[in-house]
Design a protein around this motif. Structure first.
Motif: not given
Length: 297
Positions: A267-275, A198-201, A262-265, A231-239
């Motif tokens: 990873r998504l943040m990192g990808r959306m930030l850098h690409d 988690l720390k690295i991600l 948590l790990e999925k979130t 876009g991030l909100q749509r790719r996460l769980s409704p809650a």
């Protein structure tokens, strides 16, 4: 005099740590047991550095303690300017860990390498030594149990190695090595590796804190303002709830569920930030085929 087994060192408080270590080593050759008596004035108050030196030499009595002595001496006296000519430095003022990170950054600058070209394979903390660290507080035990690794020195060495892991591949290799050497990973060790992942991600995603508050996991990151939050909100769980500076995730009763989310979130943040361009097109496709109930099944 090879048979001498006792040395008396008067006013040991006036000698340096390296000097004391060398003097103590003059007796006790081979299998001969030796004794070193460090004498100080009875009614004389020792200064703090002298007391630290005497304590260090008393503690380091095992074979091969020279490296420990050298490191302790470095902490007490302070290092010189490794990149300059001065024989004194500021290591005692800033601490050994921060000093080495500042040194790593200085070496990189002297080589003409830009921190902007750093990839995820390098530790961001060493390239940005004054940056605020990640605050991580999750409701899981994360440590190396004594019954899994009884030897204290080995546990400390393991903690140090874990602290030096700088990428996800290194964590996977460490997990495999631990299983091969000591057997199946107990839950606290698995949690420890999970937190390192988690720390690295989180560092790659620019996250400042991951906390638990009122039955939720809170991810705080100013970088959320730079990505497509809708876009991030749509790719996460409704809650889940995404705001300009933080994300709230439900703390599911099953640990493995919220850990995966948590790990999925991150990873998504990192990808959306850098690409951002690639993820924007991917988000558009997901909107066209989005099923609002698929995450509830």
């Amino acid at each position: 005099m090879p048979n001498v087994n006792t040395i008396l060192i008067d006013r040991a408080d006036r000698l340096g740590l390296a000097q004391l270590y060398q003097l103590r080593g003059r007796v006790g050759r081979g299998a001969v047991r030796a004794y070193a008596y460090l004498l100080t004035p009875k009614h004389h108050e020792l200064n703090p550095d002298a007391r630290k030196r005497l304590e260090a030499i008393a503690e380091a009595s095992e074979l091969g303690a020279g490296f420990r002595i050298a490191m302790r001496d470095l902490e007490i006296r302070g290092a010189g300017e490794l990149l300059g000519a001065k024989q004194h430095g500021q290591i005692a003022a800033v601490g050994f860990d921060l000093y080495t990170r500042l040194l790593a950054q200085a070496v990189r600058e002297l080589r003409g390498e830009s921190p902007l070209l750093v990839t995820g394979e390098e530790a961001a903390t060493y390239l940005n030594p004054l940056a605020e660290g990640l605050q991580l507080n999750l409701p899981i035990p994360a440590y190396v149990p004594e019954d899994y690794l009884p030897e204290e020195k080995l546990r400390l060495r393991l903690y140090r190695r874990l602290a030096g892991v700088i990428n996800l591949k290194g964590i996977d290799e460490m997990a495999k090595e631990l299983e091969d050497r000591f057997g199946e990973l107990p839950e606290p060790v698995a949690n420890l590796l999970y937190q390192l992942r988690l720390k690295i991600l989180a560092l790659e995603a620019g996250v400042k804190a991951i906390l638990t508050e009122t039955g939720q996991i809170i991810i705080r990151a100013d970088t959320l303002q730079e990505i497509d939050r809708a876009g991030l909100q749509r790719r996460l769980s409704p809650a889940a709830k995404v705001t300009p500076r933080q994300i709230s995730l439900p703390l599911h009763p099953k640990t493995e569920v919220w850990q995966a989310e948590l790990e999925k979130t991150l990873r998504l943040m990192g990808r959306m930030l850098h690409d951002p361009a690639g993820n924007r097109s991917q988000t558009i496709k997901e909107v066209q085929f989005y099923d609002p109930f698929h995450l509830l099944s």
